[in-house]
Enzyme design. Structure first.
Site, PDB file in Angstrom:
ATOM      1  N   PRO A   9      90.839  90.037 113.351  1.00  0.00           N
ATOM      2  CA  PRO A   9      91.845  91.090 113.611  1.00  0.00           C
ATOM      3  C   PRO A   9      91.781  91.893 112.149  1.00  0.00           C
ATOM      4  CG  PRO A   9      92.999  88.950 113.889  1.00  0.00           C
ATOM      5  CD  PRO A   9      91.588  88.598 113.619  1.00  0.00           C
ATOM      6  N   ASN A  10      92.209  93.227 112.312  1.00  0.00           N
ATOM      7  CA  ASN A  10      92.421  93.969 111.159  1.00  0.00           C
ATOM      8  C   ASN A  10      91.381  94.320 110.399  1.00  0.00           C
ATOM      9  OD1 ASN A  10      94.952  94.603 112.568  1.00  0.00           O
ATOM     10  ND2 ASN A  10      95.613  92.653 111.725  1.00  0.00           N
ATOM     11  N   ARG A  17      94.360  99.726 105.359  1.00  0.00           N
ATOM     12  CA  ARG A  17      95.462  98.589 105.361  1.00  0.00           C
ATOM     13  C   ARG A  17      95.448  97.912 104.157  1.00  0.00           C
ATOM     14  NH1 ARG A  17      94.272  92.519 107.463  1.00  0.00           N
ATOM     15  NH2 ARG A  17      96.532  91.773 107.107  1.00  0.00           N
ATOM     16  N   TYR A  22      93.425  94.554  99.855  1.00  0.00           N
ATOM     17  CA  TYR A  22      92.097  94.479 100.597  1.00  0.00           C
ATOM     18  C   TYR A  22      91.005  95.460 100.033  1.00  0.00           C
ATOM     19  CZ  TYR A  22      94.707  91.694 103.888  1.00  0.00           C
ATOM     20  OH  TYR A  22      95.687  90.511 104.256  1.00  0.00           O
ATOM     21  N   ASN A  74      85.103  85.255 109.163  1.00  0.00           N
ATOM     22  CA  ASN A  74      86.432  85.881 108.301  1.00  0.00           C
ATOM     23  C   ASN A  74      87.444  85.788 109.586  1.00  0.00           C
ATOM     24  OD1 ASN A  74      88.772  86.851 107.531  1.00  0.00           O
ATOM     25  ND2 ASN A  74      87.588  88.260 106.145  1.00  0.00           N
ATOM     26  N   ALA A  77      93.852  86.782 110.184  1.00  0.00           N
ATOM     27  CA  ALA A  77      95.037  86.027 110.389  1.00  0.00           C
ATOM     28  C   ALA A  77      94.957  84.817 111.073  1.00  0.00           C
ATOM     29  CB  ALA A  77      95.998  87.039 111.124  1.00  0.00           C
ATOM     30  N   GLU A  98      83.221  80.088 105.991  1.00  0.00           N
ATOM     31  CA  GLU A  98      84.316  80.927 105.686  1.00  0.00           C
ATOM     32  C   GLU A  98      84.361  82.080 104.757  1.00  0.00           C
ATOM     33  OE1 GLU A  98      89.262  79.902 106.137  1.00  0.00           O
ATOM     34  OE2 GLU A  98      87.774  78.319 105.063  1.00  0.00           O
ATOM     35  N   HIS A 100      87.054  85.338 103.055  1.00  0.00           N
ATOM     36  CA  HIS A 100      88.416  86.202 103.085  1.00  0.00           C
ATOM     37  C   HIS A 100      88.073  87.113 101.837  1.00  0.00           C
ATOM     38  CE1 HIS A 100      90.087  83.697 105.737  1.00  0.00           C
ATOM     39  NE2 HIS A 100      89.593  82.632 105.074  1.00  0.00           N
ATOM     40  N   ARG A 107      97.929  83.986  97.965  1.00  0.00           N
ATOM     41  CA  ARG A 107      98.796  84.664  98.538  1.00  0.00           C
ATOM     42  C   ARG A 107     100.062  83.760  99.167  1.00  0.00           C
ATOM     43  NH1 ARG A 107      96.228  88.645 102.332  1.00  0.00           N
ATOM     44  NH2 ARG A 107      98.425  89.510 102.249  1.00  0.00           N
TER      45      ARG A 107
END
Length: 145
Positions: A9-10, A17, A22, A74, A77, A98, A100, A107
């Site tokens: 998502p996103n 965003r 990002y 990725n 969320a 994975e 990101h 974070r």
């Protein structure tokens, strides 16, 4: 070698965003980085998939069985919430990395937990969209060793 890049998502909102977190690069640029890297590495097929829906991501992982040799994912969320994605990756047994865009380990505390990490070869984090290039390189290395 056939590889699948899955984005949650996103990720389609990259460039819009929270650019301070990002970056300003877009999802289209991310896909371009993936295709350029795959071509450089001699990957036969590279497909990219993005969805904002957890079930669609699970479906993409399940449908990769017998089709793809490796996955870069990725989960966005869903990294921090989805045991379903962990179960899907574990079920298909396809080597997975994975990735990101942001450094999730730096974070908020809730973003530092990855449910899928246990099913992945490694994690690339905090390298922006160029992290996808590194993830693909690591995946190809793992598949050719």
């Amino acid at each position: 070698m056939k590889l699948l890049v899955i984005n949650g998502p996103n990720i389609n909102m990259l460039g819009i965003r929270e650019p301070d977190i990002y970056g300003n690069e877009t999802y289209e640029q991310l896909v371009e980085v993936c295709h350029e890297t795959a071509e450089r590495l001699g990957v036969e097929t590279l497909d990219c998939f993005q969805s904002n829906h957890e079930g669609a991501l699970v479906d993409a992982i399940q449908m990769s069985y017998g089709v793809y040799d490796g996955i870069v994912i990725n989960p966005a969320a869903y990294t921090h919430t989805s045991i379903a994605l962990l179960d899907a990756i574990t079920a298909v047994g396809i080597p997975t990395i994975e990735v990101h865009v942001s450094a999730i380990e730096e974070r908020e505390a809730f973003r530092q937990r990855s449910y899928i990490r246990d099913a992945c070869i490694t994690t690339v984090s905090g390298e922006g969209i160029q992290g996808y290039a590194r993830a693909l390189e690591l995946l190809v290395d793992a598949l050719t060793d």
